[in-house]
Design an enzyme around this catalytic site. Structure first.
Site, PDB file in Angstrom:
ATOM      1  N   GLY A  43       3.329  -5.407   2.509  1.00 23.38           N
ATOM      2  CA  GLY A  43       2.499  -6.012   1.473  1.00 23.38           C
ATOM      3  C   GLY A  43       1.998  -7.418   1.726  1.00 23.38           C
ATOM      4  O   GLY A  43       0.956  -7.814   1.201  1.00 23.38           O
ATOM      5  N   ASP A  97       4.239 -10.753  -1.024  1.00 19.07           N
ATOM      6  CA  ASP A  97       3.121 -10.444  -1.926  1.00 19.07           C
ATOM      7  C   ASP A  97       3.488 -10.706  -3.383  1.00 19.07           C
ATOM      8  O   ASP A  97       2.724 -11.298  -4.131  1.00 19.07           O
ATOM      9  CB  ASP A  97       2.650  -8.987  -1.732  1.00 19.07           C
ATOM     10  CG  ASP A  97       3.789  -7.963  -1.760  1.00 19.07           C
ATOM     11  OD1 ASP A  97       4.958  -8.350  -1.999  1.00 19.07           O
ATOM     12  OD2 ASP A  97       3.515  -6.772  -1.544  1.00 19.07           O
ATOM     13  N   ASP A 100       9.558 -10.002  -7.837  1.00 17.90           N
ATOM     14  CA  ASP A 100       9.782  -9.221  -9.055  1.00 17.90           C
ATOM     15  C   ASP A 100      11.222  -9.470  -9.533  1.00 17.90           C
ATOM     16  O   ASP A 100      11.502 -10.511 -10.117  1.00 17.90           O
ATOM     17  CB  ASP A 100       9.494  -7.749  -8.717  1.00 17.90           C
ATOM     18  CG  ASP A 100       9.528  -6.821  -9.915  1.00 17.90           C
ATOM     19  OD1 ASP A 100       9.491  -7.305 -11.051  1.00 17.90           O
ATOM     20  OD2 ASP A 100       9.586  -5.597  -9.716  1.00 17.90           O
ATOM     21  N   ARG A 162      -3.701  -0.915  -0.869  1.00 17.86           N
ATOM     22  CA  ARG A 162      -3.417  -2.180  -0.181  1.00 17.86           C
ATOM     23  C   ARG A 162      -4.699  -2.857   0.282  1.00 17.86           C
ATOM     24  O   ARG A 162      -4.762  -4.065   0.434  1.00 17.86           O
ATOM     25  CB  ARG A 162      -2.543  -1.935   1.054  1.00 17.86           C
ATOM     26  CG  ARG A 162      -1.136  -1.469   0.755  1.00 17.86           C
ATOM     27  CD  ARG A 162      -0.305  -1.570   2.036  1.00 17.86           C
ATOM     28  NE  ARG A 162       0.931  -0.815   1.988  1.00 17.86           N
ATOM     29  CZ  ARG A 162       2.063  -1.238   1.443  1.00 17.86           C
ATOM     30  NH1 ARG A 162       2.116  -2.425   0.890  1.00 17.86           N
ATOM     31  NH2 ARG A 162       3.150  -0.492   1.463  1.00 17.86           N
TER      32      ARG A 162
END
Ligand code: IMP
Length: 176
Positions: A43, A97, A100, A162
């Site tokens: 990512g 990226d 979380d 992506r």
């Protein structure tokens, strides 16, 4: 806009502008350091490519691929591809990226510190701060976002999206 994207959060131009801003701060902080940029696959690739344009220092690149599995008791982080260099005494910037729960980055950061890195910091394009379950923060954050599932600019759902040049919210019906 892609038909499965509900809303564009950040355009290509906005991301580039943010990368320029982050790059300036990173250059200022690391101008006298031996910096390694470590991208977490897959990512971080578009973000690392854009960001590094604005870091005019003699940096080196490396990549790590880790996967996070949800088990019955806990989540485990496994290394699928390790970096290729010795990090002893080096200053590391982990490029991600999205941050979380923080599980992936807190594990990787601890691992690199154990190997003797001088410092390990994080730059993330997006930060879902309200989802954090592990005590970790990024030194450099592009944009703080609410808890929505986003795709594009490296971020995927089942390996797709992506390549979108923007960051957008995926329509709920695509993953429900
Ligand atoms: P963490 O270990 O929970 O912080 O997970 C971070 C990883 O989860 C990221 O590198 C992404 O691969 C994935 N992830 C978390 N939120 C999203 C999202 O909204 N879209 C796509 N991938 C996400």
């Amino acid at each position: 806009m892609h038909k499965n994207v509900k809303e564009i959060l950040y355009t290509q131009d906005e991301i580039a502008f943010k990368c320029k801003e982050l790059g300036k701060r990173i250059m200022n902080d690391y101008h006298d350091k031996d910096l390694i940029l470590i991208g977490l696959l897959k990512g971080s690739v578009p973000f690392l490519a854009e960001l590094s344009k604005y870091i005019s220092l003699d940096v080196t690149f490396d990549y790590m691929d880790v996967s996070s599995y949800e088990g019955t008791q806990s989540r485990t982080v496994t290394i699928k591809k390790d970096i290729e260099q010795d990090v002893t005494g080096k200053d590391i910037l982990l490029v991600e990226d999205i941050l979380d729960t923080g599980k992936t980055l807190s594990t990787v950061k601890a691992m690199l510190e154990e190997r003797g890195a001088a410092s390990v910091e994080i730059v993330t394009m997006l930060d879902k701060k309200e989802c954090r379950q592990f005590p970790i923060e990024a030194k450099y954050v592009g944009y703080e976002i609410p808890n929505a599932f986003v795709v594009g600019f490296g971020l995927d759902f089942n390996e797709k999206y992506r390549n979108l040049p923007y960051v957008g919210i995926l329509k709920e019906e695509c993953y429900q």
